[in-house]
Motif scaffolding. Sequence first.
Motif, PDB file in Angstrom:
ATOM      1  N   VAL A 188       0.883  -1.171   0.000  1.00  0.00           N
ATOM      2  CA  VAL A 188       0.000   0.000   0.000  1.00  0.00           C
ATOM      3  C   VAL A 188       0.917   1.216   0.000  1.00  0.00           C
ATOM      4  N   GLU A 189       0.841   2.030  -1.048  1.00  0.00           N
ATOM      5  CA  GLU A 189       1.760   3.153  -1.210  1.00  0.00           C
ATOM      6  C   GLU A 189       0.980   4.442  -1.453  1.00  0.00           C
ATOM      7  N   ALA A 190       1.456   5.517  -0.832  1.00  0.00           N
ATOM      8  CA  ALA A 190       0.819   6.829  -0.978  1.00  0.00           C
ATOM      9  C   ALA A 190       1.726   7.774  -1.746  1.00  0.00           C
ATOM     10  N   SER A 191       1.116   8.715  -2.455  1.00  0.00           N
ATOM     11  CA  SER A 191       1.856   9.773  -3.134  1.00  0.00           C
ATOM     12  C   SER A 191       0.957  10.994  -3.229  1.00  0.00           C
ATOM     13  N   VAL A 192       1.565  12.139  -3.411  1.00  0.00           N
ATOM     14  CA  VAL A 192       0.816  13.391  -3.525  1.00  0.00           C
ATOM     15  C   VAL A 192       1.359  14.172  -4.709  1.00  0.00           C
ATOM     16  N   LEU A 193       0.458  14.703  -5.496  1.00  0.00           N
ATOM     17  CA  LEU A 193       0.799  15.520  -6.655  1.00  0.00           C
ATOM     18  C   LEU A 193       0.452  16.968  -6.340  1.00  0.00           C
ATOM     19  N   MET A 194       1.411  17.880  -6.505  1.00  0.00           N
ATOM     20  CA  MET A 194       1.210  19.287  -6.175  1.00  0.00           C
ATOM     21  C   MET A 194       1.570  20.157  -7.372  1.00  0.00           C
ATOM     22  N   SER A 195       0.713  21.123  -7.667  1.00  0.00           N
ATOM     23  CA  SER A 195       0.977  22.073  -8.745  1.00  0.00           C
ATOM     24  C   SER A 195       0.630  23.477  -8.275  1.00  0.00           C
ATOM     25  N   GLY A 196       1.627  24.336  -8.237  1.00  0.00           N
ATOM     26  CA  GLY A 196       1.392  25.728  -7.868  1.00  0.00           C
ATOM     27  C   GLY A 196       0.935  25.930  -6.444  1.00  0.00           C
ATOM     28  N   ARG A 223       5.214  14.793  -5.538  1.00  0.00           N
ATOM     29  CA  ARG A 223       5.638  15.179  -6.887  1.00  0.00           C
ATOM     30  C   ARG A 223       5.215  16.627  -7.136  1.00  0.00           C
ATOM     31  N   MET A 224       6.180  17.472  -7.435  1.00  0.00           N
ATOM     32  CA  MET A 224       5.904  18.879  -7.724  1.00  0.00           C
ATOM     33  C   MET A 224       5.875  19.079  -9.237  1.00  0.00           C
ATOM     34  N   VAL A 225       4.769  19.621  -9.747  1.00  0.00           N
ATOM     35  CA  VAL A 225       4.624  19.849 -11.183  1.00  0.00           C
ATOM     36  C   VAL A 225       5.306  21.160 -11.552  1.00  0.00           C
ATOM     37  N   ARG A 226       6.276  21.066 -12.449  1.00  0.00           N
ATOM     38  CA  ARG A 226       6.965  22.275 -12.918  1.00  0.00           C
ATOM     39  C   ARG A 226       7.165  22.176 -14.419  1.00  0.00           C
ATOM     40  N   GLY A 230      -1.335  25.810 -13.418  1.00  0.00           N
ATOM     41  CA  GLY A 230      -2.410  26.256 -12.536  1.00  0.00           C
ATOM     42  C   GLY A 230      -2.349  25.454 -11.260  1.00  0.00           C
ATOM     43  N   PRO A 231      -3.087  25.871 -10.226  1.00  0.00           N
ATOM     44  CA  PRO A 231      -3.053  25.136  -8.967  1.00  0.00           C
ATOM     45  C   PRO A 231      -3.714  23.767  -9.079  1.00  0.00           C
TER      46      PRO A 231
END
Length: 338
Positions: A188-196, A223-226, A230-231
Motif C-alpha cells: 500500500v503506497e501513498a503519493s501526492v501531486l502538487m501544482s502551484g 511530486r511537484m509539477v513544474r 495552474g493550482p
Amino acid sequence: MDMIEIDGTLGGGQLLRSALTLSLCTGIGFTMQDIRATRARPGLMRQHLTAVNAAARVGNGTAAGAALGATTLRFVPGAVQAGDYHFAIGSAGSATLVLQTLLPALWQAPAPSRLRLEGGTHNPLAPSADFISACYLPALARMGVQVNLQLHQYGFHPAGGGVLEAAVLPCAALSPCSFDQRGPLQSVEASVLMSGLPAAIGQRELDVLASRLGVPAHPRQIRMVRPALGPGNVAAVTVQHGDHVELFDSHGERGVSAEQVAGRLADAVQQYLRGTACVGEHLSDQLLLPMALAGAGSFTTRAISEHLRSNARLIEKFLPVEFDWQACADGWQVRVAH
C-alpha cells in the motif's frame, strides 16, 4: 443502417461516450435525446463535444447536431481508420474520458495508431492519467490490448493544459478475463501531486495517510509539477495485490483542508481493504465494455452503481451479450456472456 434510440435522461456523459464507442465498434448508428438532461448544465459540454467530433473523425462518421449545449445527437459511423490523431478539448475537460471513448475503436483498427489529447489529466469526476496507467491499461493488457500511454503535461481544473499521448496496437480479438480474486496483499503506497501550491500541504496529507494506513510519509513521495500551469493537488494511494492493482485518489479543492482531502481518501482505501471484492467502483464500470467486446468475463465488486446498471443496459442494445450480477461474499459478482 440500423439505428438505436437512446434516452439520455438515463445517464450522463458516460452514456454518450459508451454509445459512441459501441457505434464505432459495431457500425450501428444511434440517436440520443435529452443528453445529460438531469445535469445542472444539460447538453454537450466541451469534453463531450470533443469526444463526439473525435469519434466522427476516427470512424469517418457524421454527427448531426454536434454543438455546445446540444441535447439531441444523431451519430452515423463509417469505417474506423488507424492513424495519427490530435484532439484538443480547449478546457480542463477530461482528456482521459476522450481517450477511453476512442481506444476500443483504435485497437480494432488494422494498423497502429497514435493519439494526442489536450485537456484535463487529473479531474475530480474522471479517471486520472495515473489511474489509467495503473489500473485500466493493465486490465486491458490482460485481455490482449497493448497501449503505451505517456503523460507530457499535467492538467488540472480549471487551468487545463494537460497533454497525453497514446500509442495503440491492433488487437484482433480480446481474450475473456476474470477479475474475481485479488490475490495476497503486497503493498500500500501513498503519493501526492502538487501544482502551484506549497509542498507543506502535501506533507500534511501524507501525514494523515501515514497515521490512518500505516504508509510512509517521506517528502520524496510528493511530486511537484513544474512548470505549474495552474493550482492542483491530488493525493493517491495505490493498493497492490498479487493479481490486481487499485488506485484511489482524492482531489484538493478550495475551502477543503489537507486533512479532509486525505481523510476521505483513507476512508475509501480502508473500505476496500476490509472487503474481499477485487475491483473498485470506478474500474468496475470501465471494464463492462471491453468485457462485452471480448464476449465473456467476470469480476467481483463491492457495490452495483447506477452508472454500472445504465452502462450494462446500453451495451446490451449494441452487442449480443447479457450482463447479470449476483450477491457474493461481501459484494457482487458481475458476469457477461453471449
